[in-house]
Design a protein around this motif. Structure first.
Motif, short mmCIF file in Angstrom:
data_model
loop_
_atom_site.label_atom_id
_atom_site.label_comp_id
_atom_site.label_asym_id
_atom_site.label_seq_id
_atom_site.Cartn_x
_atom_site.Cartn_y
_atom_site.Cartn_z
N ILE A 151 -22.15 2.75 7.93
CA ILE A 151 -22.68 3.21 6.73
C ILE A 151 -24.10 3.47 6.55
N GLU A 152 -25.01 3.36 7.53
CA GLU A 152 -26.33 3.61 7.68
C GLU A 152 -26.27 5.12 7.94
N GLY A 153 -25.36 5.66 8.40
CA GLY A 153 -25.32 7.13 8.37
C GLY A 153 -26.04 7.72 9.68
N GLY A 154 -25.17 8.95 9.89
CA GLY A 154 -26.25 9.61 11.12
C GLY A 154 -25.74 9.35 12.39
N PHE A 155 -24.88 8.33 12.78
CA PHE A 155 -24.89 7.94 14.06
C PHE A 155 -24.02 8.99 14.90
N SER A 156 -24.32 9.14 16.23
CA SER A 156 -23.24 10.19 16.81
C SER A 156 -22.22 9.21 17.20
N GLN A 157 -20.96 9.50 17.57
CA GLN A 157 -19.95 8.75 18.19
C GLN A 157 -20.49 7.99 19.26
N ARG A 158 -21.08 8.38 20.14
CA ARG A 158 -21.51 7.77 21.39
C ARG A 158 -22.60 6.69 20.82
N GLN A 159 -23.48 6.83 19.91
CA GLN A 159 -24.33 6.08 19.56
C GLN A 159 -23.86 4.74 18.81
N LEU A 160 -22.65 5.34 17.91
CA LEU A 160 -22.03 4.25 17.03
C LEU A 160 -21.16 3.37 18.12
N ALA A 161 -20.66 3.81 19.13
CA ALA A 161 -19.98 2.81 20.08
C ALA A 161 -21.13 1.93 20.58
N ASP A 162 -22.02 2.55 21.15
CA ASP A 162 -23.17 1.71 21.72
C ASP A 162 -23.50 0.67 20.88
N GLU A 163 -23.91 1.09 19.50
CA GLU A 163 -24.43 0.00 18.62
C GLU A 163 -23.25 -0.88 18.44
N MET A 164 -22.19 -0.75 18.40
CA MET A 164 -20.85 -1.75 18.24
C MET A 164 -20.45 -2.76 19.40
N ARG A 165 -21.29 -2.12 20.58
CA ARG A 165 -20.80 -2.64 21.77
C ARG A 165 -19.33 -2.59 22.21
N ILE A 166 -18.63 -1.24 21.85
CA ILE A 166 -17.24 -1.08 22.37
C ILE A 166 -17.24 0.22 23.03
N GLU A 167 -16.03 0.28 23.64
CA GLU A 167 -15.77 1.52 24.64
C GLU A 167 -15.56 2.80 23.62
N ALA A 168 -16.05 3.83 23.95
CA ALA A 168 -16.04 5.07 23.12
C ALA A 168 -14.56 5.43 22.85
N PRO A 169 -13.49 5.40 23.83
CA PRO A 169 -12.09 5.70 23.47
C PRO A 169 -11.62 4.83 22.36
N THR A 170 -11.91 3.39 22.60
CA THR A 170 -11.79 2.50 21.59
C THR A 170 -12.21 2.90 19.97
N LEU A 171 -13.53 3.28 20.07
CA LEU A 171 -14.11 3.71 18.72
C LEU A 171 -13.43 5.12 18.33
N VAL A 172 -12.89 6.03 19.21
CA VAL A 172 -12.35 7.52 18.72
C VAL A 172 -11.06 7.02 18.12
N ARG A 173 -10.20 6.07 18.76
CA ARG A 173 -8.99 5.81 18.11
C ARG A 173 -9.06 5.19 16.76
N ARG A 174 -9.99 4.39 16.51
CA ARG A 174 -10.26 3.75 15.14
C ARG A 174 -10.65 4.91 14.24
N LEU A 175 -11.56 5.91 14.89
CA LEU A 175 -12.17 6.74 13.86
C LEU A 175 -10.99 7.83 13.23
N ASP A 176 -10.15 8.01 14.20
CA ASP A 176 -9.06 8.90 13.96
C ASP A 176 -8.37 8.35 12.56
N ARG A 177 -7.92 6.91 12.74
CA ARG A 177 -7.20 6.40 11.74
C ARG A 177 -8.25 6.44 10.51
N MET A 178 -9.50 5.95 10.57
CA MET A 178 -10.21 5.90 9.38
C MET A 178 -10.34 7.38 8.74
#
Length: 151
Positions: free
Chosen positions: A44-71
């Protein structure tokens, strides 16, 4: 029921599991999930790259990518190429995503109030301090070095 003689790490893990399940159930009543809430909370803060968002959330990038695909399919987020670096994909929350975030925020606040009601103000302060200390120990350079020295 947690046994009195359970190792502390197991007690923390079991407590996390039941709180997470309760929180997820509360969000499910509103057509969402803990995973969606967490992405919206950070994105919601906006502007994060996928990598930055994964790092911020403390999850693996592939996990985030699957979630982002659905969202993205659900119209909650958009991926946009960074105009200054086309290799970077930035995540933006859509209007529908912002509306869902605001709706879920009320659920999160209510869930947090339910949890806080179990503790006195002093107990909450002590628990937060203890959890922060444990977390910091396992996530900071000093804590990791200290754990390595103890082995």
């Amino acid at each position: 029921m947690i046994q009195q003689d359970e190792p502390l790490g197991r007690m923390l893990a079991l407590t996390h599991k039941v709180i997470h399940a309760r929180f997820d159930a509360n969000l499910a009543e509103h057509g969402s999930s803990f995973a969606t809430w967490i992405v919206l909370r950070y994105a919601i803060e906006g502007g994060f790259s996928q990598r930055q968002l994964a790092d911020e959330m403390r999850i693996e990038a592939p996990t985030l990518v699957r979630r982002l695909d659905r969202m993205e399919r659900d119209g909650l987020v958009e991926r946009r190429r960074d105009p200054n670096d086309r290799r970077v994909v930035r995540i933006h929350v859509t209007r529908a995503g912002k509306q869902l975030h605001d709706k879920l925020l009320r659920v999160v606040i209510a869930s947090n109030e339910e949890l806080r009601a179990l503790l006195s103000a002093d107990e909450e302060r002590v628990l937060q301090g203890l959890l922060r200390r444990v977390y910091d120990h396992y996530t900071t350079d000093e804590g990791i070095a200290s754990a390595a020295e103890q082995r």
